[in-house]
Design an enzyme around this catalytic site. Structure first.
Site, mmCIF file in Angstrom:
data_model
loop_
_atom_site.group_PDB
_atom_site.id
_atom_site.type_symbol
_atom_site.label_atom_id
_atom_site.label_comp_id
_atom_site.label_asym_id
_atom_site.label_seq_id
_atom_site.Cartn_x
_atom_site.Cartn_y
_atom_site.Cartn_z
ATOM 1 N N HIS A 81 37.092 38.780 36.757
ATOM 2 C CA HIS A 81 37.225 38.911 38.209
ATOM 3 C C HIS A 81 38.672 39.138 38.626
ATOM 4 O O HIS A 81 38.948 39.371 39.806
ATOM 5 C CB HIS A 81 36.613 37.706 38.935
ATOM 6 C CG HIS A 81 37.376 36.423 38.818
ATOM 7 N ND1 HIS A 81 37.035 35.426 37.927
ATOM 8 C CD2 HIS A 81 38.453 35.946 39.483
ATOM 9 C CE1 HIS A 81 37.857 34.408 38.063
ATOM 10 N NE2 HIS A 81 38.743 34.703 39.004
ATOM 11 N N ASP A 112 33.354 36.433 31.937
ATOM 12 C CA ASP A 112 34.506 36.455 32.826
ATOM 13 C C ASP A 112 35.816 36.574 32.056
ATOM 14 O O ASP A 112 36.674 35.693 32.104
ATOM 15 C CB ASP A 112 34.513 35.196 33.702
ATOM 16 C CG ASP A 112 35.368 35.361 34.938
ATOM 17 O OD1 ASP A 112 35.865 36.481 35.168
ATOM 18 O OD2 ASP A 112 35.529 34.379 35.681
ATOM 19 N N SER A 195 45.169 30.378 39.774
ATOM 20 C CA SER A 195 45.150 29.894 38.391
ATOM 21 C C SER A 195 44.081 30.578 37.563
ATOM 22 O O SER A 195 43.968 30.320 36.363
ATOM 23 C CB SER A 195 44.927 28.384 38.358
ATOM 24 O OG SER A 195 43.655 28.050 38.880
#
Length: 938
Positions: A81, A112, A195
């Site tokens: 993402h 991811d 983060s």
């Protein structure tokens, strides 16, 4: 798609001649400080711009984290993402604040994670550390640190302890990217925005997981295991393809007690428990995507026992089997309600259902429907997905997230189909589009789009796996639009007399705005227009409907016949515009020009409110004039047109309309019934009032006669004071008596509220001046002052600080063409400061280039070039106007730096530096010529 993935792997493997792995951060039982000192050298801040809507993403600018896993090849790992499924423009900032461009070279279709690549030679002042990936070190109870860019900080270190290794993948919401078919780790480290993509390291400095997300309701953070990352990185280093297979089915890990309720046999549970003593459950089919390999073969609730004869309780063996069998088959053994089944299925290539190409048309973005969205909404992974509705589809109310099924009655399943359907259609052509909203796949709808080939280009862009970029190819424009065939409409004949007479003069006007110039507050406006010349096709409409000249106008007669129009005049001072249409296009429609009365109504007079409803129905109401007075309107932010110096007609009772007229009982027009917007905090509201027909006649009369409108203004905004207040400012008895005798009892004395920058009035008037006389006559009404101001010079007497001051004021000539030139640069819409900026904020044209708008995902968004600012120089070169600005930026290269000096509306100076992105945000000029608006590429 798969071929591009293979090309990416081959090129990346050849990026350096050395195939050896780099030195890695390692350590035994040293303290955390030494470990973190080494790890920090491999962690980078990622700044990512998303220039186009694609799949689950919208245009945006984001910051995140990544870390180097191969310094010789320049490979950085981060989240999918962050890498993005579609176009992305990104930079990495290393620990020593060196910024280098990075390209997204791989994004996993499901999980991811993804890879960026940078040029190692571009990092000149440090040697980045390469972190070793060690998924085998992840155990419950392992003390970890998350080292990354938390909440936008350059470097943050958060502590935690791995608490779970078998958590379900986090759910980010329907319609968004979601991971599946994998475990996630969980710890209480409270990571936040920025983060994403941080390494989760153990005390030895090895990465045991990849930070992916967190819970808003608790302090939990979720980490992606690195097993599939290790596999992908190894294949990249070898220059081999990263194969990814799928059955288009989602599995979930479920505990044994639930498995028993699903019918798992006891003997099967015993065998599994003997083989996997640490396991507490097994995989169960949770979802099946329609149309995929699993559809019709597997069922939701099936318990997965074996794959290719191998017993399993976790995701890794399943994924290994699928990735190794792309294009082949796998054999699954499941238990369905306690009954064993053996099923053989074909493994589909995940890259085949992961879009890597899109089409831009009319500002919209269209691509193949992705597996991600198909799984989110349980629809087949096929068809054309409207990632952004843009200008063309939004006008037809076809929403973002729609799946297009047919254009002009022809089915469309691929981008080739869509290109074939649209490429031959000229600008302005109307064509029906059949679609369904992805959230309601069983409810099909039809919209009628109007093809746009004027404001936005039509092109196709495909991902180049070797570079990570998305080069585009412009599609040839068709010929000019075919002439419309004349059509005839009729009007209602059963209304009251004033309405019946005016019905033939009232039309519906639609105005669509492709670019928000002049601070306009919307993209589509609709209101009632009044035909004032049927032979020339002239229509008067309020500026709430046609606020600027930049846009597309359509005029509808009798709710039946719609024809294109053109903006003829945008009143610079008052709330109305004039548009024209071709009378030949309305055939034998009995259009009649309305009769306008220069003398307006007085309070108490009976009037008829005649207008059109939102559904284009004639409505009428008899009422009375309650008052005639100027409105008190606050300044707008951002500055946009705002009525001033005009007495409005208010009535006691109204009826819902989208505009119309106030007339006498014979249908003669007293006033144009118009909408006026006001700003209330951050929201926009509207009220209705009548613009006296005399003000309309001042513009319509020369247009009827074929003469240009030479509108002049005194250059001030006036407000009213009571005589009592005026006397307290020093107005003597003689002057008060003169004004009272001319104005009438109770009428206000006019006072200068503010002057328009760039006009002589700004130098000669002072705020608070009381107007005593204009052109030798007492300064009575606003209309009187305006009529006197049509001369090139007007004599004015004012009361200033208790003394009379006589002034000779050159009036300002105001153009009724509106803003006729804008430039799109670096994702910002630039223009000369428009009249509202000069009138409300004291900033004249020639004092820099004004920013009217910016687009998300652009350099303007990334670096803070916000609307309402003025760019006054580029790299030290003054830019007083658009020509100077275009000359100053003409030779700047793609990704090249630019330094801007800007001014806020309040006078605050700011220097902004940015990097250009000429691929997605080229410099384009829109200019109004005698033949209409033209788009010019620079």
């Amino acid at each position: 798609m798969r071929a591009r993935a293979l090309a990416a792997a081959a090129l990346l493997g050849a990026f350096t001649s050395s195939a050896a792995a780099d030195s890695v951060v390692s350590g035994g039982n040293g303290d955390w400080q030494a470990t973190l000192d080494r790890v920090a050298k491999g962690v980078v801040v990622l700044r990512v711009s998303v220039p186009r809507a694609f799949d689950t993403d919208s245009p945006a600018f984001e910051t995140a984290t990544g870390f180097v896993v191969d310094g010789k090849r320049g490979i950085i790992v981060s989240n999918r993402h962050v890498v993005k499924p579609g176009p992305a423009v990104a930079e990495a900032v290393f620990l020593d604040n060196e910024e280098v461009p990075v390209e997204p070279i791989y994004r996993d279709p499901v999980h991811d994670f993804g890879f960026f690549r940078y040029d190692p030679a571009a990092v000149k002042f440090m040697v980045p550390e390469s972190l070793l990936l060690a998924p085998e070190n992840a155990r419950v109870g392992t003390e970890i640190r998350v080292v990354g860019n938390d909440a936008g900080e350059k470097l943050s270190i958060l502590a935690g302890t791995l608490a779970r290794l078998d958590r379900d993948a986090p759910d980010y919401g329907r319609g968004r990217y979601n991971d599946f078919n994998t475990f996630y780790f969980q710890a209480a480290s409270s990571t936040s925005g920025g983060s994403s993509g941080s390494p989760v390291v153990d005390v030895s400095g090895r990465a045991v997981a990849l930070n992916a997300g967190g819970s808003l309701r608790a302090s939990s953070s979720y980490y992606l295991p690195l097993d599939r990352v290790v596999r992908a990185l190894a294949l990249v280093r070898k220059g081999e393809p990263i194969t990814r297979g799928t059955l288009q089915a989602v599995f979930r890990y479920r505990p044994y007690d639930e498995l028993r309720r699903l019918g798992l046999r006891q003997e099967t549970e015993e065998r599994v428990r003997r083989g996997f003593s640490d396991a507490t459950g097994m995989l169960v089919v949770e979802e099946i995507v329609p149309g995929g390999p699993a559809a019709g073969a597997l069922r939701v609730g099936d318990v997965l026992v074996r794959v290719n004869g191998r017993m399993l309780t976790s995701f890794l063996p399943l994924e290994d089997a699928l990735d190794a069998s792309v294009g082949g088959t796998v054999r699954l053994e499941v238990e369905r309600g306690g009954v064993p089944h053996e099923i053989e299925m074909t493994v589909q290539d995940l890259f085949e259902i992961t879009p890597d190409e899109y089409m831009e048309v009319g500002g919209a973005v269209v691509h193949l429907l992705s597996y991600q969205q198909a799984r989110n909404f349980s629809v087949p992974a096929a068809g054309l997905y409207l990632a952004s509705d843009g200008y063309m589809f939004s006008r037809a109310d076809v929403p973002r997230g729609a799946v297009l099924t047919a254009v002009g009655g022809v089915p469309v399943e691929t981008l080739d189909d869509l290109e074939a359907a649209l490429s031959s259609l000229p600008d302005g052509e109307r064509v029906p589009v059949r679609y369904f909203q992805i959230s309601r796949p069983h409810s099909e709808s039809v919209g009628v789009i109007r093809v746009d080939r004027r404001w936005y280009p039509m092109r196709r862009c495909a991902r180049d796996a070797s570079s990570g970029r998305w080069p585009c190819t412009d599609l040839a424009a068709p010929g000019s639009a075919a002439l419309a065939n004349p059509a005839t409409a009729s009007f209602p004949e059963d209304a009251a007399w004033p309405a019946r007479r005016l019905a033939r003069s009232l039309v519906m006007v639609d105005f669509d705005i492709p670019f928000r110039a002049d601070g306009v507050h919307g993209d589509h406006f609709r209101g009632t227009g009044l035909v004032v010349d049927a032979e020339k096709g002239l229509v008067v409409v309020d500026r709430e409907t046609v606020p600027i000249s930049l846009g597309d106008v359509y005029v509808t007669f009798g709710a039946s016949v719609q024809v294109p129009g053109e903006v003829v005049f945008v009143h610079p001072s008052h709330n109305f515009s004039v548009v024209s249409y071709d009378p030949a296009l309305v055939g034998d429609t009995p259009v009649r020009a309305a009769k306008l009365r220069r003398k307006g109504p007085e309070p108490g007079d009976a009037v008829w409110l005649v207008g059109l409803s939102e559904r284009d129905q004639l409505v009428t109401r008899k009422t009375r004039v309650s008052r005639v007075e100027p409105p008190v309107l606050a300044l707008t932010d951002p500055p946009r047109f705002r009525e001033s110096n005009l007495d409005l007609v208010a009535v006691a009772d109204t009826t819902p309309t989208v505009g119309g007229v106030l007339s006498d009982r014979w249908g003669r027009v007293y006033a144009l019934w118009a909408a006026f917007t006001v700003q209330e905090g951050t929201t926009t509201a509207a009220f209705w009032g009548g613009i006296p027909a005399g003000r309309v006649l001042d513009v319509v009369t020369p247009l009827r006669e074929g003469r240009p409108v030479n509108w002049r203004s005194l250059g001030v905004e006036l407000s009213g004071l009571t005589l009592a207040d005026a006397r307290s400012r020093g107005l003597d008895r003689e002057a008060a008596n003169a004004l009272e005798s001319r104005n009438g009892v109770g009428r206000d004395v006019l006072s200068v509220l503010r002057s328009t920058a760039g006009t002589p009035a700004a130098e000669l008037f002072e705020e608070g001046d009381l107007l005593l006389s204009v052109a030798g006559e007492p300064a009575g009404s606003l209309a009187r002052v305006e009529r006197a101001s049509q001369a090139e010079t007007v004599g004015v007497s004012v009361l200033r600080d208790g003394e009379q001051v006589d002034l000779e004021i050159p009036t300002a000539s105001l153009d009724g063409s509106g803003t006729d030139r804008v430039v799109i640069w670096a994702g910002a819409l630039l223009q000369a400061p428009h009249l509202a900026v000069a009138a409300q904020r004291g900033i004249a044209s020639g004092e820099g280039v004004y920013v009217s708008w910016f687009w998300y995902g652009s350099p303007a968004n990334r670096y803070g070039v916000r609307a309402t600012r003025r760019i006054v120089d580029v790299d030290g070169v003054p830019t007083p106007d658009l020509d100077a600005f275009l000359a100053a930026v003409a030779d700047r290269p793609d990704r090249g730096p630019v330094r801007l000096r800007t001014w806020h509306l309040d006078g605050k100076e700011e220097v902004i530096t940015l990097k250009l992105d000429l691929q997605f945000w080229p410099t384009v000029e829109l200019r109004r010529t005698a033949g209409g608006w033209e788009r010019i590429a620079h």
